[in-house]
Enzyme design. Structure first.
Site, PDB file in Angstrom:
ATOM      1  N   LYS A 175       0.854  -1.181   0.000  1.00 14.23           N
ATOM      2  CA  LYS A 175       0.000   0.000   0.000  1.00 14.23           C
ATOM      3  C   LYS A 175       0.894   1.237   0.000  1.00 14.23           C
ATOM      4  O   LYS A 175       1.444   1.633   1.020  1.00 14.23           O
ATOM      5  CB  LYS A 175      -0.917   0.053   1.223  1.00 14.23           C
ATOM      6  N   GLU A 250       9.273   1.550  11.327  1.00 19.83           N
ATOM      7  CA  GLU A 250      10.297   2.578  11.212  1.00 19.83           C
ATOM      8  C   GLU A 250       9.557   3.908  11.231  1.00 19.83           C
ATOM      9  O   GLU A 250       8.875   4.265  10.266  1.00 19.83           O
ATOM     10  CB  GLU A 250      11.105   2.389   9.919  1.00 19.83           C
ATOM     11  N   CYS A 284      12.950  10.909   7.583  1.00 18.87           N
ATOM     12  CA  CYS A 284      12.878  10.558   9.007  1.00 18.87           C
ATOM     13  C   CYS A 284      14.213  10.718   9.701  1.00 18.87           C
ATOM     14  O   CYS A 284      14.267  10.880  10.919  1.00 18.87           O
ATOM     15  CB  CYS A 284      12.355   9.131   9.160  1.00 18.87           C
ATOM     16  N   GLU A 385       8.781  16.427  15.508  1.00 20.16           N
ATOM     17  CA  GLU A 385       9.237  16.249  14.129  1.00 20.16           C
ATOM     18  C   GLU A 385       8.487  17.197  13.193  1.00 20.16           C
ATOM     19  O   GLU A 385       7.269  17.114  13.061  1.00 20.16           O
ATOM     20  CB  GLU A 385       9.030  14.802  13.684  1.00 20.16           C
TER      21      GLU A 385
END
Length: 492
Positions: A175, A250, A284, A385
């Site tokens: 996906k 992750e 990331c 973040e």
């Protein structure tokens, strides 16, 4: 406008609902592709195809050597079409062609590496202390894997999951992000051309509530491999728990780059720039916190700002462009909101701090490289973040303080160290709580090196030989050649 179909059982199909949604080019802000909007019916069909391929079809009966050969053939096709695949990905997510080209070629390298490992997965003979028993272990595929892939590096992060899973003998339902589905569908065409049996690789597109939720709860999915934010990761953990799925997560990061007073200042500035402004900060592992020793702090900030000012923004398809657009309008708005939060908390904005107004940025979603100095580590800009071209520069006095500041975050994905001291270069990686520590470099990656995080940055490892273990189960086999059982009521 290009129209795509989903890929299930080696066949191209419309979504069950017949609905589609549009994907937009971040550089122009204009839609360029129609993507199928899938729902649970499409997920069920894809999972059934993957399940049948593994347990009833040709893939499950294929030798590991044959699987590896198919993977290497697929790697050849990716290398052949790398330019076309890279162009599609840039059009979809706005990442620099200069970087995406290397990432797509890297996909072929991942397939070669894991294809070579496919027939080197070994069990073991166990020398057990029972003279009439022969005991050994088998290493078998965990089952159907759902790979949920983000929008920032779609093909590369897909390959990090797909390659070890196929080498282990698993089948997969992919996906991609609803923002960047096109490159996964283009890749699926190469899967079919390579000659993979039907159902081994399937691609369904759409939104989390329609596709992701069903994948993470489907009883025939044995494992979910996910890259994305920690909020989504928490939801996946909750959903997967109902059917005891294996997980590799992750997640996000707030990575610190520590610049010690003995560092090569020019190299540390260059590494700091690459760590945050490459990929427009949409990675990331972005080095979004720069911890700089107070004795070189002013000089570092001056050099860093001067270098960042020269960044060439514009069309990501141009190889000379250094900073491209933000991938989506919601992310663009989110980054700007964090910039305002930082200003309100007292961080000193020494560069950027607004949407780019340069002519070369056209109608795209561009934000100027933004630098905040004199940041405290407890500010939101230093703890949360942002996922954009925004960096916080924080001073420190002693080595121990630097380690405490670097570790004082919920995340633990990556860290960087800049020093000319062998002692610091060896001590720092032990003191920093992160899955990857780079010393005098940043953002390096290889299929040979494991990658993953600690704390809220997730668990499990991708890449390296260790990644295959994430897709295998160990089965113990006891073979008795005793003539009779001594006492059937007592465990032998």
């Amino acid at each position: 406008m290009k129209t795509y179909q989903i890929f299930i059982g080696n066949a191209w199909k419309d979504s069950a609902s017949g609905e589609t949604f549009q994907s937009s080019n971040p550089y122009t802000g204009e839609p360029w592709a129609e993507i199928p909007k899938c729902d649970a019916r499409d997920v069920d069909a894809a999972v059934d195809a993957a399940h049948d391929a593994l347990y009833h079809g040709a893939w499950g009966k294929m030798s590991a050597t044959e699987r590896g050969a198919l993977m290497r053939k697929l790697g050849d096709l990716v290398a052949r079409d790398a330019d076309a695949l890279a162009a599609v990905e840039v059009r979809d997510n706005g990442k620099l062609l200069a970087e995406v080209s290397g990432q797509v070629l890297g996909v072929s390298q991942w397939l070669y590496f894991y294809g070579g490992l496919a027939d080197k997965i070994n069990g073991a003979v166990i020398p057990i202390n029972k003279p009439d028993m022969f005991t050994y272990t088998l290493r078998e595929p965990v089952g159907v894997v759902a790979a949920i892939v983000p929008w920032n590096s779609p093909l590369m992060l897909m390959a990090w999951k797909l390659a070890p899973a196929l080498a282990a003998g698993c089948t997969m339902v992919i996906k991609p992000s609803e923002h960047t589905s096109a490159s996964a569908l283009e890749f699926a065409a190469l899967v079919r051309e390579a000659g993979f049996p039907e159902g081994v690789v399937n691609v369904v597109t759409g939104f989390g509530k329609d596709v992701g939720d069903r994948l993470t709860t489907h009883p025939k999915v044995a494992k979910v491999a996910f890259t994305g934010g920690e909020v989504a990761g928490q939801k996946i953990m909750e959903s997967a728990a109902s059917t005891f799925k294996r997980l590799t997560l992750e997640l996000g990061g707030k990575s610190a780059q520590v610049v010690f007073p003995d560092a090569d200042l020019d190299a540390a500035v260059s590494g700091g720039i690459a760590g945050i402004f490459a990929a427009t900060g949409q990675t990331c592992i972005a080095g979004s916190r720069l911890l700089v020793h107070e004795s070189i702090y002013d000089a570092y900030v001056e050099k860093f700002v001067a270098s960042a000012k020269t960044a060439k923004m514009g069309d990501p398809m141009e190889m000379t462009t250094q900073v491209g657009p933000v991938t989506t309008q919601p992310q663009f708005d989110r980054i700007l909101s964090y910039i305002e939060i930082a200003k309100s908390e007292g961080a000193r904005c020494v560069l950027g701090g607004a949407a780019a107004q340069r002519p070369e940025c056209g109608k795209g979603w561009f934000i100027e490289p933004t630098v905040f100095a004199d940041v405290r580590n407890d500010m939101r800009i230093a703890q949360e973040e942002v996922f954009g071209p925004v960096v916080s520069i924080i001073p420190f006095k002693e080595d121990e303080e630097a380690y405490e500041l670097a570790n004082d975050t919920n995340y633990g994905l990556a860290a960087g160290v800049w020093t000319s001291s062998i002692k610091r270069a060896t001590v720092a990686p032990k003191r920093l709580r992160a899955g990857t520590v780079w010393v005098n470099t940043y953002r390096a990656a290889s299929f040979l090196m494991p990658f993953g995080g600690v704390k809220a940055s997730g668990f499990g490892r991708e890449n390296g030989i260790e990644a295959i273990d994430q897709y295998l189960e160990t089965k113990s086999v006891w073979l008795s050649y005793a003539e009779e059982t001594k006492n059937p009521f007592v465990m032998q």
